[in-house]
Motif scaffolding. Structure first.
Motif, PDB file in Angstrom:
ATOM      1  N   UNK B  36     -34.808  29.642  22.015  1.00 34.77           N
ATOM      2  CA  UNK B  36     -36.161  29.199  22.347  1.00 34.77           C
ATOM      3  C   UNK B  36     -36.994  29.375  21.084  1.00 34.77           C
ATOM      4  N   UNK B  37     -37.716  28.330  20.729  1.00 33.94           N
ATOM      5  CA  UNK B  37     -38.470  28.369  19.478  1.00 33.94           C
ATOM      6  C   UNK B  37     -39.953  28.191  19.773  1.00 33.94           C
ATOM      7  N   UNK B  38     -40.736  29.130  19.239  1.00 27.63           N
ATOM      8  CA  UNK B  38     -42.188  29.027  19.407  1.00 27.63           C
ATOM      9  C   UNK B  38     -42.805  29.297  18.051  1.00 27.63           C
ATOM     10  N   UNK B  39     -43.618  28.380  17.573  1.00 30.58           N
ATOM     11  CA  UNK B  39     -44.195  28.494  16.225  1.00 30.58           C
ATOM     12  C   UNK B  39     -43.078  28.803  15.227  1.00 30.58           C
ATOM     13  N   UNK B  40     -43.187  29.943  14.539  1.00 31.42           N
ATOM     14  CA  UNK B  40     -42.159  30.237  13.539  1.00 31.42           C
ATOM     15  C   UNK B  40     -41.123  31.222  14.041  1.00 31.42           C
ATOM     16  N   UNK B  41     -41.214  31.547  15.344  1.00 32.86           N
ATOM     17  CA  UNK B  41     -40.285  32.537  15.871  1.00 32.86           C
ATOM     18  C   UNK B  41     -39.270  31.893  16.781  1.00 32.86           C
ATOM     19  N   UNK B  42     -38.113  32.517  16.858  1.00 29.12           N
ATOM     20  CA  UNK B  42     -37.152  32.001  17.814  1.00 29.12           C
ATOM     21  C   UNK B  42     -36.369  33.164  18.404  1.00 29.12           C
ATOM     22  N   UNK B  52     -38.626  37.987  26.390  1.00 27.59           N
ATOM     23  CA  UNK B  52     -39.958  38.520  26.697  1.00 27.59           C
ATOM     24  C   UNK B  52     -40.709  38.956  25.446  1.00 27.59           C
ATOM     25  N   UNK B  53     -39.978  39.333  24.405  1.00 26.24           N
ATOM     26  CA  UNK B  53     -40.711  39.707  23.196  1.00 26.24           C
ATOM     27  C   UNK B  53     -41.053  38.490  22.332  1.00 26.24           C
ATOM     28  N   UNK B  54     -40.604  37.317  22.760  1.00 23.77           N
ATOM     29  CA  UNK B  54     -41.056  36.091  22.081  1.00 23.77           C
ATOM     30  C   UNK B  54     -42.530  35.890  22.406  1.00 23.77           C
ATOM     31  N   UNK B  65     -33.598  24.721  21.740  1.00 27.78           N
ATOM     32  CA  UNK B  65     -32.621  24.182  20.792  1.00 27.78           C
ATOM     33  C   UNK B  65     -31.244  24.658  21.238  1.00 27.78           C
ATOM     34  N   UNK B  66     -30.404  23.715  21.660  1.00 27.89           N
ATOM     35  CA  UNK B  66     -29.086  24.090  22.148  1.00 27.89           C
ATOM     36  C   UNK B  66     -28.019  23.481  21.254  1.00 27.89           C
TER      37      UNK B  66
END
Lengths: 572, 96
Positions: B36-42, B52-54, B65-66
């Motif tokens: 799972x990608x959010x902004x610059x974190x995945x 949950x820490x995302x 992204x699979x």
């Protein structure tokens, strides 16, 4: 005596003995193991043993909470986190390469995960933080061989005081003996808040550090209306609150007895009270509270929870609702959603409340709108169902919505699907233009429903969610009463029914003049119905009309409110 | 094969432990790697703690992204979950 202020999450007064739930905070020191393979192996085994017993314990809690899926899945989550290979890997790595003791390795790994959330400092983050702390605490307890925490086990009713309730504590608490909650941390959506609301226990959260200021055994008062905690109250305060609590109980029993008495004024003018609901499961609650049906079914919830709300899904939901209603009326409002919730693509609107939403959006998403109308029409064959269109601002919109309804009816007739050919059609009066031209609209519809929240917002140009202008949101503004008066008069002349379904209808001070204006149908949150019924049974229609006349003469919201509050006091 | 799709967090309480647990469980059936990608974190979508820490509150857009032979099925299942799962304990927002 000491009074602390927090956030109220469930109204009510609780007086009793405090039980302070101390979660033993483990102080984990940075200790090392000898740098030799045998010691590393022992430490790894200690960790493996601890996680296994933690997993067993969680599996048992999962089992014992299986009746509530919402709760048991949280423990399943805790178990998956503990089983998670990445955590095990991180802990093992610290034991093997940094020679940390197993407990320090756990503490260190969890600290890194917690740190990410801690910097965010908001309610969602703090919720997840409490899950992580719960997990860490459980692991450490199994490593260090501690006993499970004390939970009040005595039969004596207590007021529970804690820094924060972890999900495991809330699930295991003997809630029957909990009179109230006073919690240091948390917000309106914390675990404690939700438990308090569903169980109907007075609760205050975000109290700072009440758990260190109170000792178990102290007498405390939780005031869930004001959001305060009173520690060691003096005699005067104690008797004051006992009195409030007593009145509350008396009132509740009395009001509960009224449930099935007719809703009418002292002089026999009968009023219909219906319920506003968001979900069809609330129908039963509404009926239990004495509602004469559902005056506003906000179908948005269906759309949000089933983003592909096909006709069949909706039909099934409406069918269930009408069968639970046992012959009472159901008014279904078509989707009243903003574009963000309905399309996927977010329109970047500068003014979403004045943008493409509600009926306007339905006209753009014709397939969604038609599917909803088909489902409503099909359900109309099974009981007393009315359809209502939101956010009407002009005659053209009413005509267009009706034309689509007629098309859908023709379609169903062709397919030989039964429906009520004479289904009643209503519109929300929530935009000032609709109130002003209601004489034109009245010829096209069977009923009006005044949505006071939006009517006030649009008339006064105030977004009440915006804290800087929220004080300008004034239900008692003369413009609102004048618009309402106009709608009532026009409706009467045209034999169109009018209902009020905004929050104003459940505020006693506004209810009296609204009855005075000639309104006879109100729809409100189910829980408010018994109390409003009690109020209606205390005044005469003649008096209400007098109150309405005087309110219409007031020049400001403040003047109206001051007068109305006197009336409310006189009624008690 | 790599599949990328975007979803929105529709739960009032955000992507917290309950939906995260369901996601991790749901993906165990698939052999592909899912992030799972959010902004610059995945993060690894098969790990509850990483999800949950995302930290993704209500309204956040997340990229799925699979990578792997069953990436299509896994993303389909995940997209459906994001659309259909209703977090019951969550409090619905009231509008009139």
């Amino acid at each position: 005596m000491e009074t602390k202020k927090g956030i109220p999450v469930f109204g009510g007064i609780a007086i009793g003995e405090a039980f302070v739930l101390t979660s033993k905070a483990y102080r984990i020191l940075k200790r090392f193991i000898p740098q030799e393979p045998a010691a590393i192996q022992t430490e790894k085994d200690r960790y493996r043993h601890a996680i296994q017993s933690a997993i067993d314990e969680l599996a048992a809690i999962e089992q014992s909470t299986a009746h509530s899926k919402d709760i048991s899945v949280i423990f399943q989550g805790h178990r998956l986190i503990i089983e998670d290979a990445s955590i095990e890997h991180e802990v093992m790595d610290r034991i093997e390469n940094s020679f940390y003791t197993a407990e320090y390795a756990v503490y260190n790994v969890m600290w890194w995960h917690r740190r990410k959330l801690k910097v965010l400092k908001n309610e969602y983050a703090s919720r997840m933080l409490s899950d992580l702390e719960d997990i860490e605490h459980r692991l450490l307890r199994h490593l260090l061989g501690g006993q499970p925490e004390d939970i009040p086990s005595q039969q004596k009713p207590v007021i529970l005081i804690a820094r924060d309730l972890t999900p495991s504590q809330t699930a295991l608490l003997p809630l029957d003996t909990v009179l109230g909650f006073a919690i240091d941390r948390g917000g309106r959506t914390s675990h404690t808040a939700i438990v308090a609301r569903t169980r109907g226990i007075p609760a205050v959260v975000a109290l700072g550090n009440c758990s260190t200021d109170v000792c178990s055994g102290d007498t405390v008062i939780v005031d869930g209306f004001e959001g305060s905690l009173i520690i060691q109250p003096d005699t005067a305060t104690l008797s004051h609150y006992s009195e409030i609590q007593h009145q509350q109980t008396v009132r509740k029993t009395k009001i509960f007895r009224l449930r099935h008495l007719p809703t009418e004024t002292v002089d026999g003018f009968s009023i219909t009270l219906r319920a506003n609901i968001e979900d069809h499961t609330e129908v039963k609650i509404a009926i239990d509270n004495g509602a004469a049906g559902i005056g506003l079914y906000r179908t948005e919830f269906i759309y949000v929870s089933h983003p592909d709300p096909r006709e069949e899904v909706q039909f099934e939901i409406y069918r269930q609702a009408i069968s639970d209603l046992q012959g009472h009326k159901l008014v279904i409002r078509t989707f009243d959603l903003g574009a963000d919730k309905m399309g996927g693509e977010e329109l970047n609107e500068q003014n979403p409340f004045l943008g493409c939403r509600s009926i306007r959006l339905c006209f753009e998403k014709m397939d969604v709108f038609r599917a909803q109308l088909r489902a409503i029409l099909r359900a109309s064959a099974l009981g007393d169902i009315d359809v209502m269109f939101p956010m009407i601002s002009s005659l053209e919109e009413v005509l267009q919505a009706k034309a689509i309804l007629a098309e859908v009816k023709a379609e169903l007739a062709r397919e030989n699907i039964p429906f009520n050919h004479n289904i009643k059609v209503g519109i929300m009066i929530e935009i000032p233009s609709a109130a002003i031209i209601c004489d034109i609209l009245a010829r096209e519809v069977n009923f009006f429903s005044i949505g006071t929240n939006d009517l006030i917002q649009y008339t006064l140009a105030v977004d009440r969610i915006n804290e800087r202008v929220a004080h300008l949101y004034k239900p008692g503004h003369p413009a609102i009463f004048r618009l309402m008066q106009r709608v009532v008069e026009v409706a009467r002349a045209n034999h169109v029914k009018v209902c009020v379904c905004g929050e104003m209808s459940s505020e006693i001070c506004y209810l009296i003049p609204m009855v005075g204006l000639g309104l006879r149908e109100f729809s409100m949150s189910p829980a408010m119905i018994p109390e409003i019924k009690d109020v209606i049974r205390r005044f005469t229609r003649y008096h209400a009309a007098e109150v309405a006349r005087r309110v219409l003469a007031c020049q400001t919201h403040e003047a109206a409110l001051e007068y109305l509050n006197e009336e409310v006091v006189a009624l008690r | 094969m790599q599949i990328i799709r975007e979803v929105t967090v529709n739960w009032v309480l955000g992507l917290h432990i309950r939906p995260a647990t369901h996601i991790a469980k749901l993906l165990r059936k698939f052999s592909c790697q899912v992030r799972l990608v959010k902004d610059n974190e995945s993060c690894d979508a098969k790990s509850v703690i990483q999800i949950i820490t995302l930290f993704a509150p209500l309204g956040d857009r997340i990229k799925i992204v699979a990578d792997g032979w069953d990436a299509v099925e896994a993303t389909d299942a995940l997209v459906r979950f994001f659309r259909e799962y209703s977090d019951e304990e969550a409090i619905p927002k009231t509008t009139y």
